[in-house]
Design an enzyme around this catalytic site. Structure first.
Site, short mmCIF file in Angstrom:
data_model
loop_
_atom_site.label_atom_id
_atom_site.label_comp_id
_atom_site.label_asym_id
_atom_site.label_seq_id
_atom_site.Cartn_x
_atom_site.Cartn_y
_atom_site.Cartn_z
N VAL A 1 49.60 43.44 36.96
CA VAL A 1 49.13 44.73 36.44
C VAL A 1 48.62 44.61 35.00
O VAL A 1 47.79 45.41 34.55
CB VAL A 1 50.28 45.77 36.53
CG1 VAL A 1 51.41 45.43 35.55
CG2 VAL A 1 49.82 47.19 36.33
N LYS A 2 49.11 43.59 34.27
CA LYS A 2 48.80 43.51 32.85
C LYS A 2 47.39 43.03 32.57
O LYS A 2 46.93 43.10 31.43
CB LYS A 2 49.84 42.65 32.13
CG LYS A 2 51.26 43.18 32.25
CD LYS A 2 51.46 44.56 31.65
CE LYS A 2 51.43 44.54 30.16
NZ LYS A 2 52.02 45.78 29.57
N ASP A 3 46.66 42.60 33.60
CA ASP A 3 45.22 42.32 33.40
C ASP A 3 44.52 43.59 32.91
O ASP A 3 43.59 43.52 32.10
CB ASP A 3 44.55 41.93 34.73
CG ASP A 3 44.89 40.51 35.17
OD1 ASP A 3 45.73 39.87 34.53
OD2 ASP A 3 44.29 40.07 36.19
N ALA B 1 45.33 44.08 29.25
CA ALA B 1 44.66 43.05 28.44
C ALA B 1 43.18 43.39 28.26
O ALA B 1 42.65 43.37 27.14
CB ALA B 1 44.83 41.68 29.11
N THR C 1 50.84 39.87 30.22
CA THR C 1 49.75 40.29 29.33
C THR C 1 49.05 39.05 28.79
O THR C 1 47.82 38.99 28.70
CB THR C 1 50.28 41.14 28.16
OG1 THR C 1 50.93 42.27 28.71
CG2 THR C 1 49.16 41.60 27.23
#
Ligand code: PMP
Length: 326
Positions: A52-54, A57, A85
């Site tokens: 999910v942290k794409d 970022a 991240t």
């Protein structure tokens, strides 16, 4: 090729790696959940960087480019991350020409540190100490950013571009549910970006929805006592500015043992190999679905990352046994 096939294809020259962030599938979990209530899982592990942290970022990089802080080919990005991240930033940095330095607490999996290195990031592992300690991953990242020429500390725990990225996560879920009622959203919180952005957008689109946060035992986000825990990516020993007040209606606390047990069940019963924070979220979602009896009620749970980065921990019996978690 028939016209029908041509319409479905995305022309190769128009598809960039960064455009593939988001647009993740939403699946009904039929085997692990009771039949009468719809439990739907948002598979954030399908992002190019596996989490999910794409989204966070990309949003932070675009925001910093737009306001002139980051210059492709010149700037160095510095970030403190539990890994995901960092991995999102690593693939974006490779694609856009940034040098990247990631500080990561020692306790995070070896797979995450190796993935970061594979993308060309410089990885600095820091001791597992409180966030305010000068040797913590956050304080070390701040110091490196000050000492490195042309460096920018993206600061995901204070950077609102992190949480804003997830308005779109909320809109995707709303569209994918295709007018079906969403009674509750269940999501873990680390920085809180995911639950704050997704939750506030879904509150706007689906009045009456309950937003339920998932917090490990040992984190202070849900008001618990600060102590060490093993599950990665969720919980903190302070309240980040990206956890927006008023979005989370209720918290469910989950032990390491339960988080890992439910991650393993998800793999074996649904064929979805996800991380420990997904296991915690699924456990919480299964508690929540029990509150509903109507077939009209549906619950959505966010699965933040792939289990492949925990083969040495969550999916390793010896590791679990040596930590008293089997
Ligand atoms: N699960 C995992 C595995 C993560 O890496 C993160 C990010 N730290 C989260 C959940 C929580 O996401 P957020 O920071 O948006 O609250």
């Amino acid at each position: 090729m028939t016209q029908q096939y041509l319409e479905k294809e995305e022309p190769a020259e128009e598809a960039s790696l960064i455009d593939q962030i988001g647009k993740t599938p939403l699946l009904r979990l039929d085997r692990i959940a009771p039949k009468n209530v719809g439990l739907y899982a948002k598979l954030e592990l399908c992002n190019p960087g596996g989490s999910v942290k794409d989204r966070c970022a990309l949003s932070m990089v675009l925001d910093a480019e737009n306001n002139g802080r980051l210059k492709p080919g010149i700037s160095t990005i510095v970030e403190a991350s539990s890994g995901n991240t960092g991995i999102g930033l690593a693939l974006i940095s490779a694609a856009r020409g940034y040098k990247l330095i990631i500080t990561i607490p020692e306790k995070m999996s070896i797979e995450k540190k190796n993935l970061l290195k594979a993308y060309g990031a410089e990885v600095i592992a820091t001791p597992n100490v409180p966030h305010s300690d000068p040797e913590s991953y956050i304080e070390v990242a701040k110091r490196i950013a000050k000492e490195t020429p042309n460096a920018v500390f993206l600061d995901q725990c204070n950077n609102q571009a992190n949480a804003r990225a997830h308005y779109e996560t909320g809109r995707e879920i709303y569209r994918q549910m295709n007018r079906k009622k969403i009674s509750a959203l269940i999501a873990g919180a680390g920085t809180g970006g995911t639950i704050s952005g997704t939750g506030s957008e879904l509150k706007r689109l689906c009045p009456g929805i309950k937003i339920i946060g998932v917090d490990p035992e040992g984190s202070v986000l849900s008001g618990g006592e600060d102590r060490p825990y093993k599950v990665e990516g969720i919980g903190y020993d302070f309240i980040p500015k990206t956890l927006w007040p008023g979005v989370v209606d209720e918290w469910i606390r989950v032990s390491d043992k339960t988080a890992f047990e439910f991650a393993r069940r998800l793999a074996r019963e649904e064929g979805i190999l996800a991380g420990g924070s997904s296991g915690a979220a699924v456990y919480a979602a299964l508690q929540v679905v029990q509150r509903y009896t109507s077939e009209k009620d549906n619950v959505v749970v966010i699965l933040p990352d792939t289990g492949e980065r925990y083969l040495s921990t969550v999916y390793n019996d010896e590791w679990l046994a040596s930590n008293g978690l089997l």
